[in-house]
Design a protein around this motif. Sequence first.
Motif, short mmCIF file in Angstrom:
data_model
loop_
_atom_site.label_atom_id
_atom_site.label_comp_id
_atom_site.label_asym_id
_atom_site.label_seq_id
_atom_site.Cartn_x
_atom_site.Cartn_y
_atom_site.Cartn_z
N ILE A 64 -5.20 -5.86 14.09
CA ILE A 64 -5.69 -6.98 14.89
C ILE A 64 -6.33 -6.45 16.17
N GLY A 65 -5.71 -5.44 16.78
CA GLY A 65 -6.29 -4.82 17.98
C GLY A 65 -7.64 -4.19 17.71
N TYR A 68 -10.11 -7.00 17.64
CA TYR A 68 -10.42 -7.43 19.00
C TYR A 68 -11.35 -6.43 19.69
N VAL A 71 -14.96 -6.78 18.13
CA VAL A 71 -15.64 -8.00 18.59
C VAL A 71 -15.96 -7.89 20.08
N GLY A 72 -15.02 -7.36 20.86
CA GLY A 72 -15.26 -7.18 22.29
C GLY A 72 -16.38 -6.20 22.56
N LEU A 84 -12.99 -10.02 26.67
CA LEU A 84 -12.22 -9.82 25.44
C LEU A 84 -11.57 -8.43 25.44
N TRP A 88 -7.66 -7.64 25.25
CA TRP A 88 -7.06 -6.68 24.32
C TRP A 88 -6.08 -5.76 25.05
N TRP A 91 -3.01 -7.79 25.86
CA TRP A 91 -2.39 -8.15 24.58
C TRP A 91 -1.61 -6.96 24.01
N TRP A 115 -0.90 -13.61 15.71
CA TRP A 115 -2.09 -12.93 16.20
C TRP A 115 -2.07 -12.75 17.70
#
Length: 117
Positions: A64-65, A68, A71-72, A84, A88, A91, A115
């Motif tokens: 998931i990281g 992220y 996308v970031g 984003l 991350w 997060w 998530w």
Amino acid sequence: MTDESAVVTKSSEKTAKLIYILYLVGIVVGITGIIGVVMAYVYRGDAPGWLRSHYAFQIRTFWIGLLYLFVGGVASALLIGYLLLLFWLVWLAVRCAKGLKALEEKQAPPNVMGWLF
């Protein structure tokens, strides 16, 4: 619990703790995150149930990281990606802290399949 299973559990606990630490170090040195996820895949089969959930949590945290980060990185061309990427960072730190706390309490991490945090 037999002596052999106690040793395996203690070893698995140390490995799970090391993986969380590798993820946190991976914020600065990216390759350690990859080492951590490989270790999680390798060691999850030998662990007791509550510890296996930590390995699942760590594996999900990595993938998931990575999503992220991707996308970031792409969205950073539009400047919104920097937010984003900051998300991350927070997060990852929160997930690792929660995982380490649950590990110290010998409990499964909260919301393994989530998530967010």
